[in-house]
Design a protein around this motif. Structure first.
Motif, PDB file in Angstrom:
ATOM      1  N   VAL A  97       0.863  -1.184   0.000  1.00  0.00           N
ATOM      2  CA  VAL A  97       0.000   0.000   0.000  1.00  0.00           C
ATOM      3  C   VAL A  97       0.899   1.233   0.000  1.00  0.00           C
ATOM      4  CG1 VAL A  97      -1.884   1.223   1.134  1.00  0.00           C
ATOM      5  CG2 VAL A  97      -1.733  -1.275   1.328  1.00  0.00           C
ATOM      6  N   MET A  98       0.679   2.085  -1.009  1.00  0.00           N
ATOM      7  CA  MET A  98       1.517   3.278  -1.184  1.00  0.00           C
ATOM      8  C   MET A  98       0.637   4.533  -1.192  1.00  0.00           C
ATOM      9  SD  MET A  98       3.936   1.746  -4.258  1.00  0.00           S
ATOM     10  CE  MET A  98       5.410   2.688  -3.927  1.00  0.00           C
ATOM     11  N   PRO A  99       1.141   5.664  -0.658  1.00  0.00           N
ATOM     12  CA  PRO A  99       0.375   6.916  -0.746  1.00  0.00           C
ATOM     13  C   PRO A  99       0.072   7.256  -2.205  1.00  0.00           C
ATOM     14  CG  PRO A  99       2.215   7.161   0.774  1.00  0.00           C
ATOM     15  CD  PRO A  99       2.402   5.840   0.081  1.00  0.00           C
ATOM     16  N   ARG A 100      -1.050   7.905  -2.428  1.00  0.00           N
ATOM     17  CA  ARG A 100      -1.501   8.172  -3.799  1.00  0.00           C
ATOM     18  C   ARG A 100      -0.515   9.011  -4.607  1.00  0.00           C
ATOM     19  NH1 ARG A 100      -6.926   7.934  -1.628  1.00  0.00           N
ATOM     20  NH2 ARG A 100      -6.739  10.065  -0.816  1.00  0.00           N
ATOM     21  N   HIS A 101       0.242   9.870  -3.927  1.00  0.00           N
ATOM     22  CA  HIS A 101       1.152  10.774  -4.649  1.00  0.00           C
ATOM     23  C   HIS A 101       2.593  10.271  -4.674  1.00  0.00           C
ATOM     24  CE1 HIS A 101      -2.082  13.604  -5.089  1.00  0.00           C
ATOM     25  NE2 HIS A 101      -2.282  13.624  -3.783  1.00  0.00           N
ATOM     26  N   THR A 102       2.788   8.982  -4.441  1.00  0.00           N
ATOM     27  CA  THR A 102       4.128   8.400  -4.543  1.00  0.00           C
ATOM     28  C   THR A 102       4.651   8.574  -5.968  1.00  0.00           C
ATOM     29  OG1 THR A 102       3.623   6.737  -2.855  1.00  0.00           O
ATOM     30  CG2 THR A 102       5.461   6.263  -4.326  1.00  0.00           C
ATOM     31  N   PRO A 103       5.921   9.005  -6.137  1.00  0.00           N
ATOM     32  CA  PRO A 103       6.472   9.137  -7.486  1.00  0.00           C
ATOM     33  C   PRO A 103       6.258   7.891  -8.320  1.00  0.00           C
ATOM     34  CG  PRO A 103       7.995  10.063  -5.899  1.00  0.00           C
ATOM     35  CD  PRO A 103       6.881   9.411  -5.105  1.00  0.00           C
ATOM     36  N   LEU A 119      -2.964   1.929  -4.018  1.00  0.00           N
ATOM     37  CA  LEU A 119      -2.699   3.342  -3.723  1.00  0.00           C
ATOM     38  C   LEU A 119      -3.788   3.875  -2.796  1.00  0.00           C
ATOM     39  CD1 LEU A 119      -1.674   4.611  -7.279  1.00  0.00           C
ATOM     40  CD2 LEU A 119      -0.185   3.930  -5.393  1.00  0.00           C
ATOM     41  N   ALA A 120      -3.375   4.410  -1.634  1.00  0.00           N
ATOM     42  CA  ALA A 120      -4.342   4.901  -0.653  1.00  0.00           C
ATOM     43  C   ALA A 120      -3.707   5.944   0.258  1.00  0.00           C
ATOM     44  CB  ALA A 120      -4.878   3.750   0.199  1.00  0.00           C
ATOM     45  N   GLY A 121      -4.444   7.013   0.564  1.00  0.00           N
ATOM     46  CA  GLY A 121      -3.962   8.022   1.502  1.00  0.00           C
ATOM     47  C   GLY A 121      -3.051   9.051   0.862  1.00  0.00           C
ATOM     48  N   GLU A 122      -2.844  10.161   1.585  1.00  0.00           N
ATOM     49  CA  GLU A 122      -2.007  11.245   1.092  1.00  0.00           C
ATOM     50  C   GLU A 122      -0.558  11.103   1.562  1.00  0.00           C
ATOM     51  OE1 GLU A 122      -3.182  13.548  -1.108  1.00  0.00           O
ATOM     52  OE2 GLU A 122      -4.977  12.284  -1.016  1.00  0.00           O
ATOM     53  N   VAL A 123      -0.346  10.553   2.745  1.00  0.00           N
ATOM     54  CA  VAL A 123       0.998  10.377   3.297  1.00  0.00           C
ATOM     55  C   VAL A 123       1.144   8.941   3.807  1.00  0.00           C
ATOM     56  CG1 VAL A 123       1.329  12.790   3.936  1.00  0.00           C
ATOM     57  CG2 VAL A 123       0.255  11.227   5.565  1.00  0.00           C
ATOM     58  N   TYR A 124       2.353   8.613   4.235  1.00  0.00           N
ATOM     59  CA  TYR A 124       2.637   7.245   4.683  1.00  0.00           C
ATOM     60  C   TYR A 124       1.651   6.766   5.738  1.00  0.00           C
ATOM     61  CZ  TYR A 124       4.430   3.579   7.593  1.00  0.00           C
ATOM     62  OH  TYR A 124       4.506   2.440   8.343  1.00  0.00           O
ATOM     63  N   ASP A 125       1.378   7.603   6.732  1.00  0.00           N
ATOM     64  CA  ASP A 125       0.557   7.171   7.865  1.00  0.00           C
ATOM     65  C   ASP A 125      -0.841   6.721   7.432  1.00  0.00           C
ATOM     66  OD1 ASP A 125       2.289   8.305  10.403  1.00  0.00           O
ATOM     67  OD2 ASP A 125       2.450   9.575   8.644  1.00  0.00           O
TER      68      ASP A 125
END
Length: 408
Positions: A97-103, A119-125
């Protein structure tokens, strides 16, 4: 807490997959800091980051029953690739699971190693919360990127390599995000040589470790803001704080502009590309208050997309004073632009861009604004240009790094 032989066993476990990255002496940073500086290039590690060490160590220690369940992880990118490759090598299903804005480069690299990417969330947490939901629903084994003893153990193998190659190291600078890297490096280094000093470096806009040390417990930051996306962690790990309290001597922070400057110097002088979070300890070299010491800076990763590289180079040039942008008000009459150009030519300033704007000033019939971008040799050159302009009666306003994008 680990013993030295735990890290030595982890190193044997990693022997067939991890690259033993050799130290690179930096004459540039040695001269700039007054210390004897070496770089530990974990950007040259498989998957482009140190994260493979901890991920593989963790997954290889799972029981057969646990392996059959598959693994899941949350990651801004580098841990994702480490888990994906480790799982692929060991024949295990992996969900990341990676933040949506991951490069995009990190997302695609993770998929190429055979992992299923969510892809989920804006940041790691926020990605971590989603991973926990999926772990509970499907029964996967969770591979935490930093708050895990086996992961910490794997990261600590870096310290063994450093001290075997450079036994007289006085200081090791370590990037800090969630705290897994510094936990392993600090513990292994101190167990091998109690005299070595460990300094953690984290972003000003995501200083969760510094906050935790001050409070004596993990502190959930209300928000994080940093270009170092791989270290944009709101809450440091509980286990990691314990390691920091026991083994780390100091934690310092660096700004985004200091990261840009570090990127430019590494690329230009060493031909090394580091990602923003990986550059933390390189930028932290300038925060050292000592001279004459043998220092190792861990460059923890190099996964960065080409567009970001272009932006980092441009902004780094601005920060270093190699690109100088200034505004000057001119009388709205013929010959003024030529006069400014002549001054710049006399000072050997290479003009990159000119913006002549009659409508910038409300009093447009008397004055216009000229915005000029020139290539220079650094701050001393900029002072000479400014003085030459003043001698001819022109008062200039330097466009700061913050304003640069508005004129770009």
């Amino acid at each position: 807490m680990h013993k030295l032989y735990d890290f030595m066993e982890a190193r044997e476990r990693l022997a067939t997959i991890a690259v033993k990255t050799r130290l690179i002496h930096s004459s540039v940073y040695s001269q700039e800091t007054g210390n004897d500086v070496y770089i530990k290039p974990e950007n040259l590690q498989r998957t482009g980051s140190f994260k493979l060490r901890g991920a593989y160590n963790k997954i290889s220690k799972l029981t057969e029953a646990e392996k059959a369940c598959g693994v899941i992880a949350a990651s801004a990118g580098n841990h994702a690739q480490g888990v994906a490759l480790a799982a692929q090598r060991l024949g295990i299903k992996a969900v990341i699971v990676m933040p949506r804005h991951t490069p995009l480069i990190k997302v695609e690299a993770t998929r190429q190693y055979g992992a299923e990417v969510v892809l989920a969330g804006e940041v790691y947490d926020e990605a971590y919360e989603k991973a926990c939901e999926l772990q509970e629903k499907h029964g996967y084994v969770f591979v935490h990127p930093f708050d895990d003893e086996d992961v910490i153990e794997g990261q600590g193998t870096i310290a063994l390599e450093i001290l075997e190659e450079l036994p007289n190291a006085d200081i090791i600078l370590v990037p800090v995000g969630g705290g897994g890297l510094i936990s392993g490096v600090a513990a292994a280094a101190k167990l091998k040589n109690p005299q070595v000093k460990i300094i953690g470096v984290e972003p000003e806009g995501a200083a969760s470790a510094k906050a935790a040390v001050a409070e004596g417990k993990p502190v959930n930051l209300p928000s994080v803001s940093t270009i170092a996306d791989g270290a944009a962690v709101k809450l440091i790990g509980t286990k990691n704080l314990e390691y920091i309290q026991n083994y780390v001597d100091e934690i310092v922070t660096v700004s985004d502009y200091e990261l840009m400057e570090a990127f430019l110097l590494l690329a230009e002088k060493h031909k090394i590309i580091g990602e923003n979070a990986g550059l933390l300890s390189v930028a932290g070299l300038k925060k050292l208050r000592v001279r004459g010491k043998t220092v190792v800076s861990i460059l923890s990763g190099g996964n960065i997309d080409v567009l970001t590289i272009a932006s980092m180079i441009t902004k780094g040039l601005v920060v270093r004073g190699r690109i100088f942008t200034f505004a000057v008000n001119l009388s709205d009459k013929p010959g003024q632009l030529v006069a400014v150009s002549e001054i710049l030519a006399e000072q050997n300033a290479n003009v990159i861009k000119l913006e002549h704007n009659q409508f910038k000033n409300l009093d447009r019939f008397h004055e216009v604004e000229l915005v000029v971008t020139v290539e220079t040799n650094g701050e001393d050159h900029i002072k000479k240009i400014t003085a030459a302009m003043a001698d001819r009666g022109y008062t200039i306003h330097r466009i700061s790094s913050n304003e640069f994008n508005e004129h770009d």
